[in-house]
Design a protein around this motif. Sequence first.
Motif, PDB file in Angstrom:
ATOM      1  N   LEU A  37       0.825  -1.205   0.000  1.00  0.00           N
ATOM      2  CA  LEU A  37       0.000   0.000   0.000  1.00  0.00           C
ATOM      3  C   LEU A  37       0.864   1.261   0.000  1.00  0.00           C
ATOM      4  O   LEU A  37       0.638   2.190  -0.773  1.00  0.00           O
ATOM      5  CB  LEU A  37      -0.937   0.002   1.204  1.00  0.00           C
ATOM      6  N   LEU A  38       1.876   1.298   0.874  1.00  0.00           N
ATOM      7  CA  LEU A  38       2.731   2.487   0.983  1.00  0.00           C
ATOM      8  C   LEU A  38       3.470   2.753  -0.322  1.00  0.00           C
ATOM      9  O   LEU A  38       3.390   3.859  -0.883  1.00  0.00           O
ATOM     10  CB  LEU A  38       3.721   2.296   2.133  1.00  0.00           C
ATOM     11  N   TRP A  39       4.196   1.741  -0.817  1.00  0.00           N
ATOM     12  CA  TRP A  39       4.999   1.955  -2.009  1.00  0.00           C
ATOM     13  C   TRP A  39       4.137   2.036  -3.263  1.00  0.00           C
ATOM     14  O   TRP A  39       4.542   2.642  -4.260  1.00  0.00           O
ATOM     15  CB  TRP A  39       6.039   0.837  -2.138  1.00  0.00           C
ATOM     16  N   GLY A  40       2.949   1.441  -3.212  1.00  0.00           N
ATOM     17  CA  GLY A  40       2.041   1.571  -4.347  1.00  0.00           C
ATOM     18  C   GLY A  40       1.567   3.000  -4.533  1.00  0.00           C
ATOM     19  O   GLY A  40       1.529   3.520  -5.657  1.00  0.00           O
ATOM     20  N   PHE A  41       1.217   3.664  -3.424  1.00  0.00           N
ATOM     21  CA  PHE A  41       0.806   5.067  -3.506  1.00  0.00           C
ATOM     22  C   PHE A  41       1.963   5.953  -3.967  1.00  0.00           C
ATOM     23  O   PHE A  41       1.764   6.915  -4.708  1.00  0.00           O
ATOM     24  CB  PHE A  41       0.263   5.544  -2.167  1.00  0.00           C
ATOM     25  N   LEU A  42       3.186   5.625  -3.523  1.00  0.00           N
ATOM     26  CA  LEU A  42       4.343   6.383  -3.978  1.00  0.00           C
ATOM     27  C   LEU A  42       4.533   6.226  -5.486  1.00  0.00           C
ATOM     28  O   LEU A  42       4.826   7.195  -6.193  1.00  0.00           O
ATOM     29  CB  LEU A  42       5.601   5.915  -3.233  1.00  0.00           C
ATOM     30  N   THR A  43       4.339   5.017  -5.986  1.00  0.00           N
ATOM     31  CA  THR A  43       4.463   4.775  -7.419  1.00  0.00           C
ATOM     32  C   THR A  43       3.425   5.573  -8.206  1.00  0.00           C
ATOM     33  O   THR A  43       3.731   6.166  -9.253  1.00  0.00           O
ATOM     34  CB  THR A  43       4.303   3.271  -7.707  1.00  0.00           C
ATOM     35  N   LEU A  44       2.192   5.603  -7.689  1.00  0.00           N
ATOM     36  CA  LEU A  44       1.152   6.390  -8.356  1.00  0.00           C
ATOM     37  C   LEU A  44       1.515   7.869  -8.382  1.00  0.00           C
ATOM     38  O   LEU A  44       1.292   8.565  -9.385  1.00  0.00           O
ATOM     39  CB  LEU A  44      -0.188   6.198  -7.638  1.00  0.00           C
ATOM     40  N   TYR A  45       2.083   8.359  -7.296  1.00  0.00           N
ATOM     41  CA  TYR A  45       2.493   9.759  -7.249  1.00  0.00           C
ATOM     42  C   TYR A  45       3.565  10.051  -8.292  1.00  0.00           C
ATOM     43  O   TYR A  45       3.505  11.074  -9.001  1.00  0.00           O
ATOM     44  CB  TYR A  45       3.014  10.088  -5.851  1.00  0.00           C
ATOM     45  N   LEU A  46       4.545   9.174  -8.421  1.00  0.00           N
ATOM     46  CA  LEU A  46       5.612   9.372  -9.401  1.00  0.00           C
ATOM     47  C   LEU A  46       5.071   9.325 -10.822  1.00  0.00           C
ATOM     48  O   LEU A  46       5.490  10.106 -11.684  1.00  0.00           O
ATOM     49  CB  LEU A  46       6.696   8.309  -9.212  1.00  0.00           C
ATOM     50  N   GLU A  47       4.149   8.402 -11.066  1.00  0.00           N
ATOM     51  CA  GLU A  47       3.614   8.282 -12.423  1.00  0.00           C
ATOM     52  C   GLU A  47       2.714   9.444 -12.807  1.00  0.00           C
ATOM     53  O   GLU A  47       2.600   9.800 -13.978  1.00  0.00           O
ATOM     54  CB  GLU A  47       2.845   6.961 -12.553  1.00  0.00           C
ATOM     55  N   ARG A  48       2.039  10.045 -11.821  1.00  0.00           N
ATOM     56  CA  ARG A  48       1.109  11.135 -12.114  1.00  0.00           C
ATOM     57  C   ARG A  48       1.742  12.515 -11.947  1.00  0.00           C
ATOM     58  O   ARG A  48       1.083  13.530 -12.117  1.00  0.00           O
ATOM     59  CB  ARG A  48      -0.106  11.037 -11.185  1.00  0.00           C
ATOM     60  N   GLY A  49       3.046  12.541 -11.613  1.00  0.00           N
ATOM     61  CA  GLY A  49       3.727  13.814 -11.416  1.00  0.00           C
ATOM     62  C   GLY A  49       3.894  14.571 -12.714  1.00  0.00           C
ATOM     63  O   GLY A  49       3.631  14.083 -13.813  1.00  0.00           O
ATOM     64  N   SER A  50       4.369  15.781 -12.589  1.00  0.00           N
ATOM     65  CA  SER A  50       4.512  16.648 -13.753  1.00  0.00           C
ATOM     66  C   SER A  50       5.713  16.283 -14.614  1.00  0.00           C
ATOM     67  O   SER A  50       5.793  16.689 -15.765  1.00  0.00           O
ATOM     68  CB  SER A  50       4.654  18.108 -13.288  1.00  0.00           C
ATOM     69  N   PHE A  51       6.675  15.539 -14.048  1.00  0.00           N
ATOM     70  CA  PHE A  51       7.840  15.164 -14.833  1.00  0.00           C
ATOM     71  C   PHE A  51       7.575  13.832 -15.537  1.00  0.00           C
ATOM     72  O   PHE A  51       6.625  13.130 -15.235  1.00  0.00           O
ATOM     73  CB  PHE A  51       9.084  15.046 -13.945  1.00  0.00           C
ATOM     74  N   GLN A  52       8.437  13.485 -16.480  1.00  0.00           N
ATOM     75  CA  GLN A  52       8.296  12.229 -17.208  1.00  0.00           C
ATOM     76  C   GLN A  52       9.202  11.188 -16.572  1.00  0.00           C
ATOM     77  O   GLN A  52      10.416  11.235 -16.735  1.00  0.00           O
ATOM     78  CB  GLN A  52       8.682  12.426 -18.685  1.00  0.00           C
ATOM     79  N   PRO A  53       8.656  10.244 -15.820  1.00  0.00           N
ATOM     80  CA  PRO A  53       9.497   9.261 -15.159  1.00  0.00           C
ATOM     81  C   PRO A  53      10.024   8.236 -16.144  1.00  0.00           C
ATOM     82  O   PRO A  53       9.432   8.013 -17.195  1.00  0.00           O
ATOM     83  CB  PRO A  53       8.539   8.600 -14.160  1.00  0.00           C
ATOM     84  N   PRO A  54      11.142   7.594 -15.839  1.00  0.00           N
ATOM     85  CA  PRO A  54      11.625   6.521 -16.702  1.00  0.00           C
ATOM     86  C   PRO A  54      10.635   5.364 -16.712  1.00  0.00           C
ATOM     87  O   PRO A  54       9.819   5.213 -15.811  1.00  0.00           O
ATOM     88  CB  PRO A  54      12.954   6.108 -16.047  1.00  0.00           C
ATOM     89  N   ARG A  55      10.754   4.518 -17.719  1.00  0.00           N
ATOM     90  CA  ARG A  55       9.759   3.476 -17.913  1.00  0.00           C
ATOM     91  C   ARG A  55       9.686   2.508 -16.737  1.00  0.00           C
ATOM     92  O   ARG A  55       8.610   2.006 -16.414  1.00  0.00           O
ATOM     93  CB  ARG A  55      10.111   2.714 -19.197  1.00  0.00           C
ATOM     94  N   PHE A  56      10.825   2.245 -16.077  1.00  0.00           N
ATOM     95  CA  PHE A  56      10.802   1.217 -15.045  1.00  0.00           C
ATOM     96  C   PHE A  56      10.113   1.674 -13.765  1.00  0.00           C
ATOM     97  O   PHE A  56       9.892   0.865 -12.871  1.00  0.00           O
ATOM     98  CB  PHE A  56      12.219   0.721 -14.721  1.00  0.00           C
ATOM     99  N   VAL A  57       9.743   2.969 -13.668  1.00  0.00           N
ATOM    100  CA  VAL A  57       8.993   3.403 -12.490  1.00  0.00           C
ATOM    101  C   VAL A  57       7.674   2.646 -12.404  1.00  0.00           C
ATOM    102  O   VAL A  57       7.178   2.329 -11.319  1.00  0.00           O
ATOM    103  CB  VAL A  57       8.766   4.927 -12.530  1.00  0.00           C
ATOM    104  N   SER A  58       7.091   2.324 -13.551  1.00  0.00           N
ATOM    105  CA  SER A  58       5.840   1.579 -13.564  1.00  0.00           C
ATOM    106  C   SER A  58       5.988   0.205 -12.922  1.00  0.00           C
ATOM    107  O   SER A  58       5.019  -0.403 -12.493  1.00  0.00           O
ATOM    108  CB  SER A  58       5.344   1.410 -15.006  1.00  0.00           C
ATOM    109  N   PHE A  59       7.222  -0.286 -12.884  1.00  0.00           N
ATOM    110  CA  PHE A  59       7.474  -1.607 -12.312  1.00  0.00           C
ATOM    111  C   PHE A  59       8.183  -1.506 -10.964  1.00  0.00           C
ATOM    112  O   PHE A  59       8.831  -2.449 -10.521  1.00  0.00           O
ATOM    113  CB  PHE A  59       8.295  -2.445 -13.290  1.00  0.00           C
ATOM    114  N   PHE A  60       8.050  -0.354 -10.317  1.00  0.00           N
ATOM    115  CA  PHE A  60       8.630  -0.158  -8.997  1.00  0.00           C
ATOM    116  C   PHE A  60       8.084  -1.191  -8.022  1.00  0.00           C
ATOM    117  O   PHE A  60       8.805  -1.713  -7.171  1.00  0.00           O
ATOM    118  CB  PHE A  60       8.299   1.257  -8.524  1.00  0.00           C
ATOM    119  N   LEU A  61       6.807  -1.491  -8.157  1.00  0.00           N
ATOM    120  CA  LEU A  61       6.190  -2.484  -7.275  1.00  0.00           C
ATOM    121  C   LEU A  61       6.785  -3.873  -7.490  1.00  0.00           C
ATOM    122  O   LEU A  61       6.854  -4.671  -6.556  1.00  0.00           O
ATOM    123  CB  LEU A  61       4.677  -2.523  -7.503  1.00  0.00           C
TER     124      LEU A  61
END
Length: 264
Positions: A37-61
């Motif tokens: 739950l904790l790291w999942g919400f962090l991943t959602l925050y990174l993906e929805r942020g204003s910057f363009q995250p690298p592709r592997f952020v989607s697989f942070f979980l």
Amino acid sequence: MVSFRRILGVVARQAFLYRRSFSRILDLFYWPTMDILLWGFLTLYLERGSFQPPRFVSFFLGALILWHLLYRSQLAVSVSFLEDIWSRNLLNVMVAPLSLAEYVLGLVLVSLIKVSLAFGIMSGLAGLFYGFNLFRLGLSLVPFVLSLLALGWSIGFVTMGLIFRFGQEAEILAWALIFVFLPLSAVFYPLEVLPDFLQKWAWFTPSAHVFEGMREVVTRGTFPAKHLLWAAGLNVVYLAFGIWFLYRQYEYARRNGLIPKIGE
């Protein structure tokens, strides 16, 4: 000769501990759920942020789930051993018609059961809440998981050996020793962000090859044969050392009469 019946006896002894212990059962479910739950919400925050995250952020979980497999496999072996110390049952186990190999194999089987539960919980929650499917890694997932389990058991064997040698004072290593591998494993970041001297050390850590291989699958879609071969070879060395170290410390404790004193 190794008896599968006696190995199952070790598993049954651990199962009886959980049958009437709410705190132990809660531990199986609480931490995997909180972590995802904790790291999942962090991943959602990174993906929805204003910057363009690298592709592997989607697989942070995915990295989190695999790290949890490593952590839980080591912890299950070490803590199951400590359960016998805390309950003053270790001496009974050692004088029973049970070899060290059978005892250790029983703890490994207990570890597999606990890890399977944690893996199922985390994978299910990741898919339910965040739409993440770890099985996107395909067949690469199998050697990744086996490599992490082997490393976790190796660390667990070393921890058991240190407890045989130094007594219950060394029990903190059941939780601490695994985290020596966390920065070198490059779980949540590429290996190249480490300083050069740490990269050289990380190259000889099986978990670093697993997580680098996972990123290679995600970002390039290629099978990380080199990393998996390195991880497999290193795990053979790690497992051999862990088993040798555990046996040597067990023999030392037995010859010097230390086993009855453990937990006093």
